[in-house]
Design an enzyme around this catalytic site. Structure first.
Site, mmCIF file in Angstrom:
data_model
loop_
_atom_site.group_PDB
_atom_site.id
_atom_site.type_symbol
_atom_site.label_atom_id
_atom_site.label_comp_id
_atom_site.label_asym_id
_atom_site.label_seq_id
_atom_site.Cartn_x
_atom_site.Cartn_y
_atom_site.Cartn_z
ATOM 1 N N HIS A 148 65.383 38.833 36.653
ATOM 2 C CA HIS A 148 66.380 38.802 35.575
ATOM 3 C C HIS A 148 66.256 37.512 34.760
ATOM 4 O O HIS A 148 66.281 37.532 33.526
ATOM 5 C CB HIS A 148 67.808 38.849 36.144
ATOM 6 N N LYS A 178 81.934 51.247 41.945
ATOM 7 C CA LYS A 178 80.990 50.590 42.857
ATOM 8 C C LYS A 178 81.376 49.118 42.961
ATOM 9 O O LYS A 178 81.250 48.365 41.993
ATOM 10 C CB LYS A 178 79.571 50.736 42.294
ATOM 11 N N SER A 224 67.711 43.711 42.758
ATOM 12 C CA SER A 224 68.925 43.173 43.391
ATOM 13 C C SER A 224 69.206 43.892 44.704
ATOM 14 O O SER A 224 69.601 43.268 45.690
ATOM 15 C CB SER A 224 70.128 43.334 42.459
ATOM 16 N N ARG A 240 59.863 46.945 35.118
ATOM 17 C CA ARG A 240 58.974 46.488 36.197
ATOM 18 C C ARG A 240 57.740 47.356 36.350
ATOM 19 O O ARG A 240 56.738 46.930 36.894
ATOM 20 C CB ARG A 240 59.746 46.461 37.528
#
Ligand code: PNS
Length: 160
Positions: free
Chosen positions: A17, A41, A127, A90
């Site tokens: 990030h 969440k 993460s 990614r």
């Protein structure tokens, strides 16, 4: 002046990030890094904790602000004068998923999305994997900023 938004969960922020935020700060005049609140969440870190971590790890970058919001990304962009969304990619799986989101956002308001390929050394970093490894006692010190590694160690200690 070009103002871009770097949105995400940032639970927690990783070096991937940070690299993307640094790239955005080099390319654009103003960068807002926004924690998108997901009401269903809870996450490992609270939204205020994520904001504090993001503020700490982006303090050295010029033109970078940190914020949070819930609701549609495109509404935030319209309300805050955001010219484009910046997303890290990614690999092929991210590219596919992010392309559909970028197209939906473009469909909704016309806002553009700019993709930044992740640095190769961070291509496997997420993460969720960082949390899993850290909470099970693995070393993530070269995957996250030092402040985040400390916060993860604290969470692990709290959980016993
Ligand atoms: O870090 P993440 O969890 O991959 O970030 C995904 C996020 C929060 C950027 C994405 O879910 C999002 O944009 N949420 C905001 C709600 C929204 O606008 N949804 C429509 C997207 S096309």
């Amino acid at each position: 002046m070009t103002h871009v938004l770097v949105p995400g969960s940032f639970d927690p922020p990783t070096l991937g990030h940070l690299d993307m935020i640094a790239t955005a700060a080099r390319l654009f005049d103003a960068v807002t890094v926004a924690v998108v609140v997901n009401p269903v969440k809870a996450g490992l870190f609270s939204v205020p904790d994520r904001l504090n971590l993001l503020r700490a790890v982006t303090a050295e970058y010029q033109g970078v602000a940190v914020d949070s919001f819930d609701g549609l990304l495109v509404d935030y962009c319209a309300d805050h004068g955001v010219d484009a969304i910046v997303k890290g990619v990614r690999g092929a799986a991210d590219a596919e998923y992010e392309t559909t989101m970028a197209q939906m956002n473009r469909h909704l308001t016309g806002v553009a999305t700019v993709f930044v390929p992740t640095a190769p050394e961070h291509a496997f970093v997420s993460s969720s994997l960082v949390k899993q490894v850290a909470l099970l006692g693995g070393d993530v010190s070269d995957l996250v900023p030092a402040a985040v590694a400390e916060a993860l160690a604290t969470r692990r200690a709290e959980r016993g």
